[in-house]
Design a protein around this motif. Structure first.
Motif, mmCIF file in Angstrom:
data_model
loop_
_atom_site.group_PDB
_atom_site.id
_atom_site.type_symbol
_atom_site.label_atom_id
_atom_site.label_comp_id
_atom_site.label_asym_id
_atom_site.label_seq_id
_atom_site.Cartn_x
_atom_site.Cartn_y
_atom_site.Cartn_z
ATOM 1 N N ALA A 195 8.917 -4.619 -14.527
ATOM 2 C CA ALA A 195 8.885 -5.130 -13.271
ATOM 3 C C ALA A 195 7.440 -5.017 -12.842
ATOM 4 O O ALA A 195 7.045 -6.365 -12.125
ATOM 5 C CB ALA A 195 9.691 -4.574 -12.110
ATOM 6 N N TYR A 196 6.569 -4.096 -12.990
ATOM 7 C CA TYR A 196 5.344 -3.886 -12.699
ATOM 8 C C TYR A 196 4.454 -4.730 -13.395
ATOM 9 O O TYR A 196 3.693 -5.608 -12.842
ATOM 10 C CB TYR A 196 4.839 -2.491 -12.703
ATOM 11 C CG TYR A 196 3.334 -2.373 -13.098
ATOM 12 C CD1 TYR A 196 2.443 -2.236 -11.982
ATOM 13 C CD2 TYR A 196 2.799 -2.285 -14.376
ATOM 14 C CE1 TYR A 196 1.095 -2.287 -12.165
ATOM 15 C CE2 TYR A 196 1.619 -2.263 -14.621
ATOM 16 C CZ TYR A 196 0.643 -2.050 -13.237
ATOM 17 O OH TYR A 196 -0.706 -2.107 -13.531
ATOM 18 N N GLU A 215 0.910 -1.264 0.079
ATOM 19 C CA GLU A 215 0.015 0.058 -0.105
ATOM 20 C C GLU A 215 0.786 1.187 -0.026
ATOM 21 O O GLU A 215 0.548 2.367 -0.671
ATOM 22 C CB GLU A 215 -0.954 0.088 1.054
ATOM 23 C CG GLU A 215 -2.173 -1.042 1.102
ATOM 24 C CD GLU A 215 -2.954 -1.218 2.492
ATOM 25 O OE1 GLU A 215 -2.599 -0.454 3.394
ATOM 26 O OE2 GLU A 215 -4.067 -1.739 2.368
ATOM 27 N N GLN A 216 1.942 1.322 0.738
ATOM 28 C CA GLN A 216 2.948 2.385 0.895
ATOM 29 C C GLN A 216 3.780 2.665 -0.466
ATOM 30 O O GLN A 216 3.516 3.819 -0.974
ATOM 31 C CB GLN A 216 3.753 2.237 1.884
ATOM 32 C CG GLN A 216 3.305 2.679 3.508
ATOM 33 C CD GLN A 216 2.921 4.072 3.403
ATOM 34 O OE1 GLN A 216 1.826 4.290 3.712
ATOM 35 N NE2 GLN A 216 3.846 5.243 3.096
ATOM 36 N N LEU A 217 4.076 1.603 -0.971
ATOM 37 C CA LEU A 217 4.585 1.513 -2.537
ATOM 38 C C LEU A 217 3.877 1.968 -3.699
ATOM 39 O O LEU A 217 4.360 2.671 -4.475
ATOM 40 C CB LEU A 217 5.379 0.516 -2.726
ATOM 41 C CG LEU A 217 6.583 0.123 -1.790
ATOM 42 C CD1 LEU A 217 7.228 -1.450 -1.785
ATOM 43 C CD2 LEU A 217 7.845 1.258 -2.036
ATOM 44 N N SER A 218 2.578 1.691 -3.275
ATOM 45 C CA SER A 218 1.702 2.094 -4.367
ATOM 46 C C SER A 218 1.066 3.514 -4.557
ATOM 47 O O SER A 218 0.861 4.141 -5.350
ATOM 48 C CB SER A 218 0.466 1.225 -4.339
ATOM 49 O OG SER A 218 0.520 0.030 -4.703
ATOM 50 N N LYS A 219 1.608 4.309 -3.426
ATOM 51 C CA LYS A 219 1.530 5.931 -3.204
ATOM 52 C C LYS A 219 2.612 6.475 -3.982
ATOM 53 O O LYS A 219 2.715 7.600 -3.971
ATOM 54 C CB LYS A 219 1.401 6.134 -1.897
ATOM 55 C CG LYS A 219 -0.096 5.661 -1.239
ATOM 56 C CD LYS A 219 0.076 5.883 0.144
ATOM 57 C CE LYS A 219 -1.327 5.401 1.017
ATOM 58 N NZ LYS A 219 -1.276 5.360 2.229
ATOM 59 N N ARG A 220 3.524 5.806 -4.301
ATOM 60 C CA ARG A 220 5.068 6.454 -4.840
ATOM 61 C C ARG A 220 4.687 7.087 -6.350
ATOM 62 O O ARG A 220 3.984 6.621 -7.077
ATOM 63 C CB ARG A 220 6.170 5.891 -4.745
ATOM 64 C CG ARG A 220 6.155 4.757 -6.029
ATOM 65 C CD ARG A 220 7.184 3.528 -5.681
ATOM 66 N NE ARG A 220 7.412 2.561 -7.002
ATOM 67 C CZ ARG A 220 6.467 1.669 -7.126
ATOM 68 N NH1 ARG A 220 5.314 1.762 -6.574
ATOM 69 N NH2 ARG A 220 6.573 0.967 -8.214
#
Length: 127
Positions: A105-106, A13-18
């Protein structure tokens, strides 16, 4: 949810906000064709404008990140596994429509998620 799953979910969830850089090679819409038991990835071309936004190369219109867009896909990649779709996109298409490593990568992560949803008859929604 166990503590490990909670930790993984929180990290994701944190990484999805970058902030991410959009790939000038285009973008993919990934979905499942359950009847055919296939993972599908439609590739759409785009141009990145001077503000860093993806625009339709034909109209110059900004492509919204959410909502339905009426565009024609450049290519449809399909396969029964994530690996099969990745091979078609990255090894059999020259030049590859993916030009950024983070985009590659995504796509790999999303295709594995789609494969798991197909195997376990779960809903798949692209992140």
């Amino acid at each position: 949810m166990n503590p490990t799953a909670q930790t993984i979910t929180k990290i994701d969830e944190q990484l999805s906000k970058r902030e991410i850089e959009l790939d000038p090679g285009g973008y993919f819409i990934i979905y499942l064709d359950r009847e055919a038991k296939l993972i599908c990835a439609k590739h759409y071309t785009n141009v990145i404008n001077d503000r860093g936004l993806a625009v339709d190369p034909e109209t110059g219109e900004v492509i919204p990140a959410r909502g339905k867009v009426n565009r024609t896909a450049e290519t449809l990649f399909t396969g029964k596994t994530a690996k099969e779709v990745c091979v078609k996109i990255f090894e059999q298409t020259h030049p590859s429509p993916v030009t950024l490593l983070d985009h590659a990568a995504y796509l790999g992560r999303e295709l594995v998620r789609a494969e798991m949803a197909l195997i376990h008859a779960q809903e798949y929604v692209q992140d």
